[in-house]
Design an enzyme around this catalytic site. Structure first.
Site, PDB file in Angstrom:
ATOM      1  N   ASP A 139     -21.547  -3.284 -25.215  1.00  0.00           N
ATOM      2  CA  ASP A 139     -20.178  -2.817 -25.449  1.00  0.00           C
ATOM      3  C   ASP A 139     -19.520  -3.466 -26.663  1.00  0.00           C
ATOM      4  OD1 ASP A 139     -20.349  -1.221 -23.226  1.00  0.00           O
ATOM      5  OD2 ASP A 139     -19.154  -2.526 -21.933  1.00  0.00           O
ATOM      6  N   LYS A 160     -10.900  -2.237 -21.987  1.00  0.00           N
ATOM      7  CA  LYS A 160     -11.223  -0.820 -22.177  1.00  0.00           C
ATOM      8  C   LYS A 160     -11.358  -0.142 -20.818  1.00  0.00           C
ATOM      9  CE  LYS A 160     -15.743  -1.207 -20.857  1.00  0.00           C
ATOM     10  NZ  LYS A 160     -16.344  -0.542 -19.671  1.00  0.00           N
TER      11      LYS A 160
END
Length: 306
Positions: free
Chosen positions: A163, A17
């Site tokens: 996350d 990401k």
């Protein structure tokens, strides 16, 4: 994140990401920080394959083990005179912990055999370990036929890491709290990116320890609206300043990206990876070629899956 059935079990590509926006809003009493961030998955991924291992009736109440094999296809894992970024290949890996946690909470007796192929650099702010953990939850959920929804898996994911819940979904998302409160976000436009991972990694705790919380924090909503209007705002990361205090590589990579003509760049997560955004894939490839010639670390060209 998709999980697909295969002869060897269930396979998932666990994406890295980028943080297009990251603001630190306040320091919490539990030691974490309240953040607002816009994260987006990209086309750099690890691959996880998981198959169920049935319980052995002769073993009584003993649960079968979680087998784990780690393979690296990443050039950062060894050589080139650069320090190795260690990824644990034993039961301490977040992948194993994720599967064990799901087994415990679901109350099942089956085991699993897991193979993880690593490509995403560690200690780089790209979320590789978190993505792997989410892939493990989704694959085990499928292999054990639990049929839990992402919303049901999210509390377990949040226990594993801030996350991890983001990677249960398949799109960009606004994440709040310490990162575990996920709001999927669409229609941000197409982006291409060049990611540079310098030879020095950063520990998340070290970066957050040095952050100075703004008295007037920026808000992610305006950034998202600019993206949707097509204005292509420059990315922003409040952790970049403290990261620059820890290593000169942040400034060096930033400067080299600017030399390629890139005008939209920032650090991802808590670093040390740095990325530049491009409207066209050919411009991203051209910049990557220039960066590889300047010996700034590993360089990846990716597409952002908005």
């Amino acid at each position: 994140m998709l999980v697909q059935p295969r002869e060897a079990g269930y396979m998932s590509h666990a994406p890295a990401k980028l943080n297009l926006f990251l603001e630190v809003c306040e320091r919490r009493d539990d030691g974490f920080h309240e953040i607002e961030t816009l994260m987006i998955p990209v086309s750099l991924w690890d691959t996880l394959v998981l198959r169920s291992a049935p319980a052995d009736a002769s073993a009584g109440s003993t649960s079968p083990p979680i087998g784990f094999t780690l393979r690296s296809q990443a050039s950062w894992s060894a050589g080139a005179g650069r320090p190795q970024r260690e990824v644990p290949g034993d039961a301490t890996n977040l992948v194993v912990r994720a599967v064990e946690l799901l087994r415990e909470r679901a109350g099942i007796a089956e085991g699993a055999e897991i193979t993880l192929v690593k490509r995403i650099p560690a200690a780089a702010g790209l979320g590789g370990g978190s993505s792997d953990a989410a892939a493990a939850l989704l694959a085990a959920n499928a292999a054990w036929r639990l049929n839990w929804s992402p919303a049901q898996l999210a509390p377990l994911a949040a226990e594993l890491g801030s996350d991890v819940p983001f990677f249960l979904y398949r799109s960009a998302a606004i994440c709040r709290g310490r990162g575990e409160l996920v709001e999927p976000c669409h229609d941000l436009g197409d982006w291409h990116a060049v990611i540079v991972v310098p030879p020095v990694g950063l520990a998340t705790a070290d970066v957050y320890h040095r952050v100075v919380v703004s008295q007037s924090p920026r808000r992610v909503g305006e950034f998202v609206q600019q993206c949707r209007r097509g204005s292509r705002p420059a990315p922003y990361n409040a952790l970049e300043s403290p990261a620059r205090e820890l290593t000169p590589w942040i400034d060096r990579v930033r400067g080299e990206l600017a030399r390629t003509g890139c005008r939209r760049y920032a650090m991802s997560g808590s670093g040390s990876s740095y990325f530049g955004l491009f409207l066209q894939a050919r411009r991203a490839r051209r910049a990557a070629t220039q960066l590889r010639a300047r010996d700034v670390g590993e360089v990846f060209v990716v597409r952002c899956a908005a």
